[in-house]
Design a protein around this motif. Structure first.
Motif, PDB file in Angstrom:
ATOM      1  N   GLU A 167       0.844  -1.201   0.000  1.00 35.70           N
ATOM      2  CA  GLU A 167       0.000   0.000   0.000  1.00 35.70           C
ATOM      3  C   GLU A 167       0.878   1.249   0.000  1.00 35.70           C
ATOM      4  O   GLU A 167       0.720   2.158   0.817  1.00 35.70           O
ATOM      5  N   ALA A 168       1.801   1.290  -0.939  1.00 34.75           N
ATOM      6  CA  ALA A 168       2.770   2.392  -0.988  1.00 34.75           C
ATOM      7  C   ALA A 168       2.089   3.737  -1.207  1.00 34.75           C
ATOM      8  O   ALA A 168       2.517   4.754  -0.645  1.00 34.75           O
ATOM      9  N   ASP A 169       1.025   3.770  -1.996  1.00 36.72           N
ATOM     10  CA  ASP A 169       0.369   5.054  -2.252  1.00 36.72           C
ATOM     11  C   ASP A 169      -0.260   5.622  -0.994  1.00 36.72           C
ATOM     12  O   ASP A 169      -0.245   6.833  -0.758  1.00 36.72           O
ATOM     13  N   GLN A 170      -0.799   4.759  -0.133  1.00 36.59           N
ATOM     14  CA  GLN A 170      -1.380   5.260   1.106  1.00 36.59           C
ATOM     15  C   GLN A 170      -0.301   5.801   2.043  1.00 36.59           C
ATOM     16  O   GLN A 170      -0.507   6.805   2.722  1.00 36.59           O
ATOM     17  N   PHE A 217       3.794  -3.157  -3.927  1.00 35.48           N
ATOM     18  CA  PHE A 217       2.436  -3.593  -4.235  1.00 35.48           C
ATOM     19  C   PHE A 217       1.450  -2.547  -3.742  1.00 35.48           C
ATOM     20  O   PHE A 217       1.602  -1.980  -2.663  1.00 35.48           O
ATOM     21  N   SER A 218       0.437  -2.304  -4.551  1.00 39.96           N
ATOM     22  CA  SER A 218      -0.556  -1.312  -4.183  1.00 39.96           C
ATOM     23  C   SER A 218      -1.780  -1.477  -5.059  1.00 39.96           C
ATOM     24  O   SER A 218      -1.723  -2.092  -6.134  1.00 39.96           O
ATOM     25  N   ALA A 219      -2.893  -0.913  -4.588  1.00 41.74           N
ATOM     26  CA  ALA A 219      -4.099  -0.922  -5.416  1.00 41.74           C
ATOM     27  C   ALA A 219      -4.022   0.135  -6.506  1.00 41.74           C
ATOM     28  O   ALA A 219      -4.697   0.023  -7.532  1.00 41.74           O
ATOM     29  N   THR A 220      -3.211   1.174  -6.289  1.00 38.99           N
ATOM     30  CA  THR A 220      -2.992   2.209  -7.302  1.00 38.99           C
ATOM     31  C   THR A 220      -1.512   2.557  -7.337  1.00 38.99           C
ATOM     32  O   THR A 220      -0.816   2.460  -6.315  1.00 38.99           O
ATOM     33  N   LEU A 221      -1.036   2.923  -8.495  1.00 39.61           N
ATOM     34  CA  LEU A 221       0.364   3.325  -8.658  1.00 39.61           C
ATOM     35  C   LEU A 221       0.372   4.731  -9.240  1.00 39.61           C
ATOM     36  O   LEU A 221       0.324   4.921 -10.447  1.00 39.61           O
ATOM     37  N   VAL A 251       4.405   7.736  -5.474  1.00 36.47           N
ATOM     38  CA  VAL A 251       4.948   6.391  -5.684  1.00 36.47           C
ATOM     39  C   VAL A 251       6.004   6.413  -6.786  1.00 36.47           C
ATOM     40  O   VAL A 251       6.988   5.668  -6.739  1.00 36.47           O
ATOM     41  N   ASP A 252       5.815   7.276  -7.782  1.00 37.72           N
ATOM     42  CA  ASP A 252       6.788   7.367  -8.878  1.00 37.72           C
ATOM     43  C   ASP A 252       8.177   7.736  -8.360  1.00 37.72           C
ATOM     44  O   ASP A 252       9.192   7.265  -8.892  1.00 37.72           O
ATOM     45  N   GLU A 253       8.225   8.582  -7.350  1.00 38.28           N
ATOM     46  CA  GLU A 253       9.517   8.978  -6.786  1.00 38.28           C
ATOM     47  C   GLU A 253      10.232   7.788  -6.158  1.00 38.28           C
ATOM     48  O   GLU A 253      11.445   7.615  -6.314  1.00 38.28           O
ATOM     49  N   ILE A 254       9.472   6.941  -5.454  1.00 38.39           N
ATOM     50  CA  ILE A 254      10.061   5.748  -4.841  1.00 38.39           C
ATOM     51  C   ILE A 254      10.549   4.791  -5.923  1.00 38.39           C
ATOM     52  O   ILE A 254      11.647   4.214  -5.825  1.00 38.39           O
ATOM     53  N   VAL A 255       9.741   4.618  -6.952  1.00 45.92           N
ATOM     54  CA  VAL A 255      10.099   3.689  -8.021  1.00 45.92           C
ATOM     55  C   VAL A 255      11.386   4.129  -8.710  1.00 45.92           C
ATOM     56  O   VAL A 255      12.316   3.327  -8.924  1.00 45.92           O
ATOM     57  N   LEU A 300       6.482  -4.598 -14.325  1.00 48.17           N
ATOM     58  CA  LEU A 300       5.168  -4.073 -13.969  1.00 48.17           C
ATOM     59  C   LEU A 300       4.089  -5.089 -14.303  1.00 48.17           C
ATOM     60  O   LEU A 300       4.016  -5.590 -15.427  1.00 48.17           O
ATOM     61  N   HIS A 301       3.243  -5.379 -13.329  1.00 44.64           N
ATOM     62  CA  HIS A 301       2.093  -6.259 -13.531  1.00 44.64           C
ATOM     63  C   HIS A 301       0.837  -5.545 -13.037  1.00 44.64           C
ATOM     64  O   HIS A 301       0.719  -5.244 -11.853  1.00 44.64           O
ATOM     65  N   GLU A 302      -0.077  -5.272 -13.938  1.00 48.55           N
ATOM     66  CA  GLU A 302      -1.366  -4.697 -13.606  1.00 48.55           C
ATOM     67  C   GLU A 302      -2.433  -5.678 -14.059  1.00 48.55           C
ATOM     68  O   GLU A 302      -2.641  -5.865 -15.242  1.00 48.55           O
TER      69      GLU A 302
END
Length: 546
Positions: free
Chosen positions: A183-186, A212-216, A220-224, A233-235
């Protein structure tokens, strides 16, 4: 209907996984044996009734087992915990962590999610003789420190508590080769991005990173870009995270009916056939959670609140009561919108609208989990109609609009009341004051031999007459211990302190000349109002004669 039933057994068996695929349609229903999951883990999976992987698991496990960095996005409830848990435990098999130095780290945004991840992965870790612990705020730190001192291979942590333990010198991340962000976005939305970056800077450079997260989106882009190298990437779901087994409804209600409609929906559990069902009502603030809970309980409904203002002990007990069905209705803030899995939640009700479409989807994700069916209903006032419709468009869901009213309203509301009952199985409930307020029974720990026959007494109840219970309230004697009240004499009730402590004498003096409190001569304070043998008495100041 399960995912396996939806796609068909034969079709699922024919699907082969392409480990290099970075997006597009992912395989469904792949047996775990084909994913090279170790035998001990397969045994635990079979005992749990799991034989085929969910799409996010089938897509990400092969890449994670190969040591690649993985970005996995799937709707909430799609099985992300096992998607990162199984390959992580497999790669750690046979390794042993040094004290204070875990080998794998799972960062999560909330304490509830930390406890759930640990609980979910514990059977699999035990099968491979690995140790897993969770650390989070709101709980005693001593027990968490002791776990780290013994050594732990997989550490599940919230960023704040982990930072505190590192500052105390009780944890080091220098041996962490596998770092997972769930849940990185949260975490970014909650302001944990600086903490996350600080912690990620301390793990082994060049190690494996799983996100892993429900939204990317968003931060989150900064962490990636900073911490992941050539991630796969798997969506596996549409960006909106829509679930085919979940239905969405806008319940249009008037302001004067809203509280009663919500209470009747909560009263659905008093009907037949819903004994094992659960309902979650989402509100925006802690105050609203407590207020709605009180309104339900005043009608005799079994309900409990869950929000961030509660202690960890209270939050844990509330979730336990909800899971076990003692309180089938939960009124929660967004603290429960992510990561919390409870079987049997077939209805989610938005009492207050969420802030945005992302929060709507996460709230809705508490139902229709693991292929089960679920209903998501939003109570919408007339002035909120346009906002609710825009929210549905942003979330990418099609919602049915229904005019609803309380059951029993009669007249022109009869059709709307029937619609409410038909969708939610709502039941007519008593008005406040007509029934006793609902309270959970107190579950006290038994203490053998500690209580007397009246249920009172405390630690020294076994001493019998030396100590009194609440029915005969004790008072301290001259040794500082408790003594019984006087049963007779001029004055009953509270005895006054005696001269041994240099304190108060009884209000009435022995010769009856004067009343009132006066301090004794032994302490140099007030006299009791009667003159002494020498014809002198103390005045109000110690050490002076009248």
């Amino acid at each position: 209907m399960t995912v396996q039933e939806e796609m068909g057994t034969e079709a699922a068996a024919e699907v082969l996984l392409d480990a290099e695929a970075e997006s597009a349609a992912e395989p469904e229903g792949v047996p775990f044996e084909q994913l090279e999951v170790p035998g001990p883990l397969l045994e635990v999976l079979r005992e749990a009734g799991l034989t085929r992987a969910f799409p996010i698991q089938a897509a990400t496990i092969p890449d994670a087992l190969a040591g690649r960095d993985v970005l996995g996005r799937g709707r909430t409830g799609s099985g992300k915990t096992l998607a990162f848990g199984l390959p992580t435990l497999t790669r750690l098999e046979g390794l042993r962590a040094r004290p204070h130095k875990p080998l794998a780290l799972v960062l999560v945004p909330t304490r509830e999610l930390a406890m759930q991840v640990e609980e979910s992965l514990r059977p699999y870790a035990r099968a491979l003789h690995l140790r897993i612990r969770s650390v989070y705020g709101g709980a005693p730190m001593r027990k968490q420190i002791d776990g780290l001192r013994y050594g732990v291979e997989v550490l599940v942590a919230t960023p704040g508590r982990l930072s505190d333990l590192i500052e105390r010198g009780e944890c080091e991340l220098s041996d962490v080769d596998i770092a997972i962000l769930d849940e990185a976005d949260q975490m970014c939305d909650m302001g944990f991005l600086p903490h996350v970056c600080e912690l990620m800077d301390q793990v082994i450079e060049g190690g494996q990173r799983l996100l892993f997260s429900a939204t990317l989106d968003g931060a989150v882009d900064e962490i990636v870009s900073k911490y992941m190298k050539d991630p796969v990437l798997h969506e596996v779901d549409p960006q909106s995270g829509v679930v085919s087994t979940m239905s969405h409804h806008l319940l249009l209600v008037t302001p004067q009916h809203k509280a009663r409609v919500a209470a009747q929906i909560a009263g659905r559990h008093s009907g037949e056939g819903l004994k094992d069902a659960r309902t979650i009502f989402f509100v925006r603030t802690q105050l609203a959670a407590d207020r709605v809970t009180e309104q339900f309980r005043e009608r005799g409904l079994a309900a409990a609140a869950l929000h961030g203002g509660m202690t960890q002990v209270a939050r844990t007990k509330t979730l336990e009561d909800f899971k076990e069905g003692r309180t089938p209705v939960l009124i929660a803030t967004d603290v429960a919108a992510r990561g919390i899995h409870v079987d049997g939640v077939d209805l989610v009700v938005h009492v207050d609208p969420p802030r945005d479409s992302k929060d709507y989807l996460h709230r809705a994700g508490r139902t229709a989990r693991a292929g089960q069916a679920g209903i998501v209903a939003s109570l919408v006032l007339p002035k909120q109609t346009r906002q609710a419709e825009r929210l549905m468009r942003d979330a990418g869901v099609e919602a049915e609009s229904l005019d609803v009213a309380p059951i029993g309203a009669g007249g022109r509301w009869e059709k709307a009341a029937t619609a409410l009952a038909g969708l939610t199985a709502a039941q007519e409930v008593p008005e406040p004051g007509e029934v006793p307020v609902f309270t959970l029974p107190v579950r006290e720990r038994e203490r053998g031999g500690r209580r007397d026959d009246r249920g009172f007494g405390g630690r020294d109840a076994r001493r019998g007459e030396n100590r009194g219970g609440y029915g005969d309230r004790p008072r301290r004697d001259d040794r500082g211990n408790f003594a019984r009240r006087e049963q007779g004499g001029e004055r009953g009730g509270f005895p006054r302190r005696d001269e041994r402590g240099g304190t108060f004498t009884p209000r009435t003096s022995q010769d009856g000349e004067r009343g009132g409190f006066r301090r004794d001569e032994r302490r140099g304070g007030f006299a009791d109002g009667a003159r002494g043998a020498g014809g002198e008495r103390r005045d109000r100041f110690a050490g002076r004669s009248a």
